[in-house]
Write a protein that holds these residues in place. Structure first.
Motif, PDB file in Angstrom:
ATOM      1  N   ALA A  21     -28.513 -54.024 -20.692  1.00 41.21           N
ATOM      2  CA  ALA A  21     -27.936 -53.382 -19.511  1.00 41.21           C
ATOM      3  C   ALA A  21     -29.028 -52.988 -18.518  1.00 41.21           C
ATOM      4  O   ALA A  21     -28.838 -53.075 -17.301  1.00 41.21           O
ATOM      5  CB  ALA A  21     -27.127 -52.156 -19.930  1.00 41.21           C
ATOM      6  N   LYS A  22     -30.179 -52.570 -19.044  1.00 41.77           N
ATOM      7  CA  LYS A  22     -31.279 -52.179 -18.158  1.00 41.77           C
ATOM      8  C   LYS A  22     -31.776 -53.372 -17.351  1.00 41.77           C
ATOM      9  O   LYS A  22     -32.087 -53.239 -16.161  1.00 41.77           O
ATOM     10  CB  LYS A  22     -32.422 -51.581 -18.980  1.00 41.77           C
ATOM     11  N   ARG A  23     -31.835 -54.538 -17.969  1.00 43.66           N
ATOM     12  CA  ARG A  23     -32.275 -55.732 -17.243  1.00 43.66           C
ATOM     13  C   ARG A  23     -31.290 -56.093 -16.141  1.00 43.66           C
ATOM     14  O   ARG A  23     -31.678 -56.489 -15.040  1.00 43.66           O
ATOM     15  CB  ARG A  23     -32.431 -56.897 -18.216  1.00 43.66           C
ATOM     16  N   ILE A  24     -30.011 -55.966 -16.432  1.00 40.82           N
ATOM     17  CA  ILE A  24     -29.006 -56.264 -15.411  1.00 40.82           C
ATOM     18  C   ILE A  24     -29.110 -55.262 -14.264  1.00 40.82           C
ATOM     19  O   ILE A  24     -29.015 -55.630 -13.087  1.00 40.82           O
ATOM     20  CB  ILE A  24     -27.598 -56.241 -16.036  1.00 40.82           C
ATOM     21  N   PHE A  25     -29.311 -53.993 -14.598  1.00 38.82           N
ATOM     22  CA  PHE A  25     -29.463 -52.974 -13.559  1.00 38.82           C
ATOM     23  C   PHE A  25     -30.710 -53.243 -12.722  1.00 38.82           C
ATOM     24  O   PHE A  25     -30.706 -53.070 -11.500  1.00 38.82           O
ATOM     25  CB  PHE A  25     -29.537 -51.588 -14.206  1.00 38.82           C
ATOM     26  N   GLN A  26     -31.785 -53.698 -13.367  1.00 37.03           N
ATOM     27  CA  GLN A  26     -33.001 -54.020 -12.624  1.00 37.03           C
ATOM     28  C   GLN A  26     -32.762 -55.203 -11.684  1.00 37.03           C
ATOM     29  O   GLN A  26     -33.288 -55.244 -10.569  1.00 37.03           O
ATOM     30  CB  GLN A  26     -34.140 -54.344 -13.589  1.00 37.03           C
ATOM     31  N   ALA A  27     -31.941 -56.169 -12.131  1.00 38.05           N
ATOM     32  CA  ALA A  27     -31.588 -57.285 -11.252  1.00 38.05           C
ATOM     33  C   ALA A  27     -30.827 -56.783 -10.032  1.00 38.05           C
ATOM     34  O   ALA A  27     -31.015 -57.274  -8.915  1.00 38.05           O
ATOM     35  CB  ALA A  27     -30.754 -58.312 -12.016  1.00 38.05           C
ATOM     36  N   TYR A  28     -29.966 -55.786 -10.241  1.00 36.88           N
ATOM     37  CA  TYR A  28     -29.245 -55.210  -9.100  1.00 36.88           C
ATOM     38  C   TYR A  28     -30.204 -54.478  -8.162  1.00 36.88           C
ATOM     39  O   TYR A  28     -30.106 -54.608  -6.938  1.00 36.88           O
ATOM     40  CB  TYR A  28     -28.163 -54.247  -9.591  1.00 36.88           C
ATOM     41  N   LEU A  29     -31.122 -53.696  -8.716  1.00 34.37           N
ATOM     42  CA  LEU A  29     -32.084 -52.975  -7.875  1.00 34.37           C
ATOM     43  C   LEU A  29     -32.907 -53.940  -7.032  1.00 34.37           C
ATOM     44  O   LEU A  29     -33.274 -53.623  -5.894  1.00 34.37           O
ATOM     45  CB  LEU A  29     -33.004 -52.120  -8.750  1.00 34.37           C
ATOM     46  N   ALA A  30     -33.192 -55.123  -7.574  1.00 35.48           N
ATOM     47  CA  ALA A  30     -33.926 -56.120  -6.795  1.00 35.48           C
ATOM     48  C   ALA A  30     -33.111 -56.569  -5.593  1.00 35.48           C
ATOM     49  O   ALA A  30     -33.665 -56.858  -4.530  1.00 35.48           O
ATOM     50  CB  ALA A  30     -34.280 -57.318  -7.676  1.00 35.48           C
ATOM     51  N   GLN A  31     -31.786 -56.625  -5.734  1.00 38.53           N
ATOM     52  CA  GLN A  31     -30.929 -57.038  -4.626  1.00 38.53           C
ATOM     53  C   GLN A  31     -30.944 -56.018  -3.493  1.00 38.53           C
ATOM     54  O   GLN A  31     -30.811 -56.385  -2.325  1.00 38.53           O
ATOM     55  CB  GLN A  31     -29.496 -57.246  -5.117  1.00 38.53           C
ATOM     56  N   GLU A  32     -31.088 -54.737  -3.817  1.00 36.68           N
ATOM     57  CA  GLU A  32     -31.117 -53.735  -2.755  1.00 36.68           C
ATOM     58  C   GLU A  32     -32.526 -53.194  -2.515  1.00 36.68           C
ATOM     59  O   GLU A  32     -32.699 -52.127  -1.939  1.00 36.68           O
ATOM     60  CB  GLU A  32     -30.148 -52.600  -3.056  1.00 36.68           C
ATOM     61  N   TRP A  33     -33.532 -53.954  -2.951  1.00 39.59           N
ATOM     62  CA  TRP A  33     -34.932 -53.683  -2.638  1.00 39.59           C
ATOM     63  C   TRP A  33     -35.386 -52.315  -3.144  1.00 39.59           C
ATOM     64  O   TRP A  33     -36.127 -51.595  -2.475  1.00 39.59           O
ATOM     65  CB  TRP A  33     -35.186 -53.801  -1.131  1.00 39.59           C
ATOM     66  N   SER A  34     -34.932 -51.960  -4.330  1.00 36.01           N
ATOM     67  CA  SER A  34     -35.347 -50.703  -4.951  1.00 36.01           C
ATOM     68  C   SER A  34     -35.943 -50.956  -6.326  1.00 36.01           C
ATOM     69  O   SER A  34     -35.887 -50.089  -7.198  1.00 36.01           O
ATOM     70  CB  SER A  34     -34.148 -49.748  -5.067  1.00 36.01           C
ATOM     71  N   SER A  35     -36.517 -52.126  -6.531  1.00 38.10           N
ATOM     72  CA  SER A  35     -37.043 -52.480  -7.848  1.00 38.10           C
ATOM     73  C   SER A  35     -38.085 -51.495  -8.331  1.00 38.10           C
ATOM     74  O   SER A  35     -38.185 -51.215  -9.532  1.00 38.10           O
ATOM     75  CB  SER A  35     -37.646 -53.887  -7.810  1.00 38.10           C
ATOM     76  N   GLU A  36     -38.877 -50.960  -7.389  1.00 34.04           N
ATOM     77  CA  GLU A  36     -39.960 -50.066  -7.799  1.00 34.04           C
ATOM     78  C   GLU A  36     -39.435 -48.835  -8.529  1.00 34.04           C
ATOM     79  O   GLU A  36     -40.100 -48.311  -9.434  1.00 34.04           O
ATOM     80  CB  GLU A  36     -40.794 -49.644  -6.583  1.00 34.04           C
ATOM     81  N   ASN A  37     -38.229 -48.383  -8.175  1.00 30.15           N
ATOM     82  CA  ASN A  37     -37.680 -47.202  -8.846  1.00 30.15           C
ATOM     83  C   ASN A  37     -37.392 -47.487 -10.316  1.00 30.15           C
ATOM     84  O   ASN A  37     -37.735 -46.690 -11.200  1.00 30.15           O
ATOM     85  CB  ASN A  37     -36.399 -46.748  -8.140  1.00 30.15           C
ATOM     86  N   GLY A  38     -36.757 -48.629 -10.589  1.00 29.56           N
ATOM     87  CA  GLY A  38     -36.458 -48.978 -11.971  1.00 29.56           C
ATOM     88  C   GLY A  38     -37.710 -49.227 -12.788  1.00 29.56           C
ATOM     89  O   GLY A  38     -37.806 -48.808 -13.950  1.00 29.56           O
ATOM     90  N   VAL A  39     -38.690 -49.903 -12.195  1.00 28.71           N
ATOM     91  CA  VAL A  39     -39.934 -50.187 -12.914  1.00 28.71           C
ATOM     92  C   VAL A  39     -40.696 -48.892 -13.184  1.00 28.71           C
ATOM     93  O   VAL A  39     -41.297 -48.714 -14.251  1.00 28.71           O
ATOM     94  CB  VAL A  39     -40.797 -51.178 -12.110  1.00 28.71           C
ATOM     95  N   PHE A  40     -40.670 -47.965 -12.226  1.00 31.89           N
ATOM     96  CA  PHE A  40     -41.350 -46.681 -12.413  1.00 31.89           C
ATOM     97  C   PHE A  40     -40.719 -45.889 -13.558  1.00 31.89           C
ATOM     98  O   PHE A  40     -41.428 -45.352 -14.423  1.00 31.89           O
ATOM     99  CB  PHE A  40     -41.293 -45.874 -11.117  1.00 31.89           C
ATOM    100  N   LEU A  41     -39.395 -45.807 -13.573  1.00 31.30           N
ATOM    101  CA  LEU A  41     -38.724 -45.082 -14.656  1.00 31.30           C
ATOM    102  C   LEU A  41     -39.062 -45.697 -16.008  1.00 31.30           C
ATOM    103  O   LEU A  41     -39.292 -44.977 -16.993  1.00 31.30           O
ATOM    104  CB  LEU A  41     -37.211 -45.097 -14.431  1.00 31.30           C
ATOM    105  N   ASP A  42     -39.112 -47.017 -16.058  1.00 30.42           N
ATOM    106  CA  ASP A  42     -39.436 -47.689 -17.314  1.00 30.42           C
ATOM    107  C   ASP A  42     -40.887 -47.432 -17.711  1.00 30.42           C
ATOM    108  O   ASP A  42     -41.192 -47.222 -18.894  1.00 30.42           O
ATOM    109  CB  ASP A  42     -39.182 -49.187 -17.163  1.00 30.42           C
ATOM    110  N   ALA A  43     -41.797 -47.431 -16.730  1.00 34.93           N
ATOM    111  CA  ALA A  43     -43.215 -47.192 -17.024  1.00 34.93           C
ATOM    112  C   ALA A  43     -43.433 -45.784 -17.574  1.00 34.93           C
ATOM    113  O   ALA A  43     -44.218 -45.583 -18.514  1.00 34.93           O
ATOM    114  CB  ALA A  43     -44.052 -47.411 -15.763  1.00 34.93           C
ATOM    115  N   ILE A  44     -42.745 -44.794 -17.014  1.00 36.88           N
ATOM    116  CA  ILE A  44     -42.895 -43.420 -17.498  1.00 36.88           C
ATOM    117  C   ILE A  44     -42.283 -43.279 -18.893  1.00 36.88           C
ATOM    118  O   ILE A  44     -42.824 -42.573 -19.759  1.00 36.88           O
ATOM    119  CB  ILE A  44     -42.248 -42.422 -16.520  1.00 36.88           C
TER     120      ILE A  44
END
Length: 520
Positions: free
Chosen positions: A382-405
């Motif tokens: 589900a996280k990968r699918i959500f990250q794919a959605y964030l890429a569509q609205e140009w917010s990928s950095e938010n998902g990657v940041f949450l995952d990195a923390i």
């Protein structure tokens, strides 16, 4: 005696056309400032923050110039309005009104491409996100990378986004590389296609080229590049205008006036610049037409492109003047240009404001759903699918940041102090530092607090100090405030839109599948 009085073919329009010109001018001179102020009152909304306010204002100014050059001039009278001023207003309409639109299209194209690069990293075989690919280099290095990859990135973007080429998974090497992505195909073909658009960056041999291309695309979506492109278009216009003035053997402006037949020179310049705009707009429009659009920017630009074509057609009609309606003062074809330009402003300014109100109504009216953001982030599929959605609205950095923390917290106790400090510095340089490629939106107080804590650690790491081996570990809670800030933003902004998207049902299916496998 005015310059126009020496000519006998001055165009004066009927009273109805003069009043129409005045109505167009008054409508634009009143509505445009009001809508800009309206935008500014809601500028903190995330949907507006993702758009280019400065380019929209420049475009609005150019549209006002067109309203003066056609509407007001027709009302006052061609023989009473300064000839050179009218011609220069008309000429500069194109770079000031249409130039920002072309610039937005280019920046948006690079934004889409940058989001795809991040998404590729999310689905890499390695567990950890690699910050080395997103380190900003010197300005000279970035410019070299940009000009070296400019054409190739554009061609790849058109191919990747339109064709969505899926690699040959019969190949054993490719199957190994994409093994962690295959489960995504069963629940979300769209996300799988997005994640497998390119293959060349998964090997270590391709990493330097990947880092160079990432820097180039990052620069291509930056405000600095947008300003440079806008200045270039304006400079080309100025050069053409001065050249035509010299060719007409006048000290300033053009020979004759707007209403006179000036050997078609201003319209030749107009059409030439229009063709230049089309060269910029055409390839980017192809990309935008095939792109998903959860936040309305792509849809907005599609409408703007269509209106831009209307502007171009209106300009072309002014040259042959079908039926002689303009020559006899019955109708000014440039009214089509003025009205279409006004539509461009309403689309760029009022439509996004409308989206902010609709977004608020969706938030208040949406039905309760038991699925939470934390549940999505805890499920790998589900996280990968959500990250794919964030890429569509140009917010990928938010998902990657949450995952990195989250990874930082999980591995905090296992990593040696030196490795932990290195990870902290990487997170800061990638997500927190001003101007970083994946900079997340944080209050200045949080950024200042992190800077005061991380920079001393960075100095120790760069000096290879032995103190790192004996000092206590940095606290587990170091990034907690930043995490909570970004988490709240995603939860209140991106996540509700995700729940309304077609990808959400695939994420729900992934959650259900995971619960079944983990059940008794």
């Amino acid at each position: 005696m005015s310059a126009c009085e020496v000519y006998e073919d001055v165009i004066e329009f009927d009273a109805s056309q003069q009043w129409l010109g005045l109505i167009i001018f008054v409508a634009e001179i009143v509505v445009i400032p009001i809508t800009i102020v309206w935008w500014m009152t809601r500028s903190n909304h995330p949907l507006l923050a993702k758009r280019h306010f400065g380019l929209m204002v420049v475009s609005a100014f150019g549209i006002l110039l067109q309203a003066i050059a056609s509407g007001l001039t027709n009302y006052i009278g061609r023989d009473a309005f300064p000839c050179d001023l009218t011609l220069w207003l008309t000429l500069f309409y194109l770079p000031l009104a249409c130039g920002p639109v072309a610039t937005r299209l280019v920046l948006t194209t690079y934004r889409i491409r940058f989001g795809k690069l991040i998404l590729e990293d999310v689905y890499e075989e390695s567990e950890d996100f690699d910050p080395e690919l997103y380190r900003t280099g010197s300005l000279a290095a970035v410019l070299r990378s940009f000009f070296r990859t400019l054409c190739s990135c554009t061609c790849e973007s058109i191919h990747d986004i339109n064709q969505m080429h899926t690699p040959n998974l019969m190949n054993q090497s490719n199957r190994r590389i994409y093994s962690r992505r295959l489960d995504l195909a069963t629940v979300s073909p769209t996300a799988f296609q997005l994640s497998t658009a390119t293959l060349d960056t998964t090997t270590s041999a391709g990493r330097p080229r990947r880092a160079s291309r990432t820097q180039a695309i990052f620069f291509g979506k930056s405000n600095a590049f947008g300003i440079a492109l806008q200045v270039l278009v304006t400079a080309i216009t100025l050069f053409i205008g001065i050249g035509l003035s010299v060719a007409a053997e006048t000290n300033f402006g053009f020979r004759g006036c707007y209403g006179c037949v000036v050997e078609g020179q201003p319209f030749v310049a107009y059409v030439s610049l229009g063709c230049l705009m089309l060269i910029i707009i055409a390839p980017t429009s192809i990309i935008l037409w095939k792109t998903d659009d959860p936040i309305g920017i792509v849809h907005e630009l599609r409408v703007v492109v269509i209106l831009g074509l209307v502007v171009f057609i209106g300009t072309l009609l002014s040259i042959p003047d079908p039926g002689g309606v303009r020559e006899h003062g019955k109708f000014d074809w440039l009214y089509i240009v003025a009205l279409a330009s006004f539509g461009v402003h309403l689309t760029q300014c009022v439509y996004p404001i409308f989206l902010t109100y609709r977004e608020n109504s969706h938030k208040h009216g949406r039905r309760k759903d038991s699925t939470t953001l934390s549940m999505i982030l805890e499920s790998p599929g589900a996280k990968r699918i959500f990250q794919a959605y964030l890429a569509q609205e140009w917010s990928s950095e938010n998902g990657v940041f949450l995952d990195a923390i989250s990874r930082y917290r999980v591995r905090h106790n296992d990593l040696p102090t030196r490795d932990l400090v290195s990870r902290i510095v990487d997170i800061y340089a990638t997500f927190i530092k001003d101007g970083s490629m994946l900079e997340v939106n944080l209050p200045s107080s949080i950024k200042s607090d992190l800077e005061s804590k991380v920079l001393p650690l960075q100095a120790l790491l760069e000096s290879n100090a032995k103190e790192l081996d004996i000092m206590p570990k940095p606290p587990l809670e170091l990034f907690d405030r930043a995490y909570e800030e970004v988490y709240e933003l995603v939860e209140t902004d991106s996540f509700p839109r995700f729940q309304r998207s077609h990808l959400y049902k695939h994420a729900k299916a992934s959650l259900s599948s995971r619960s079944e496998h983990s059940g008794p």
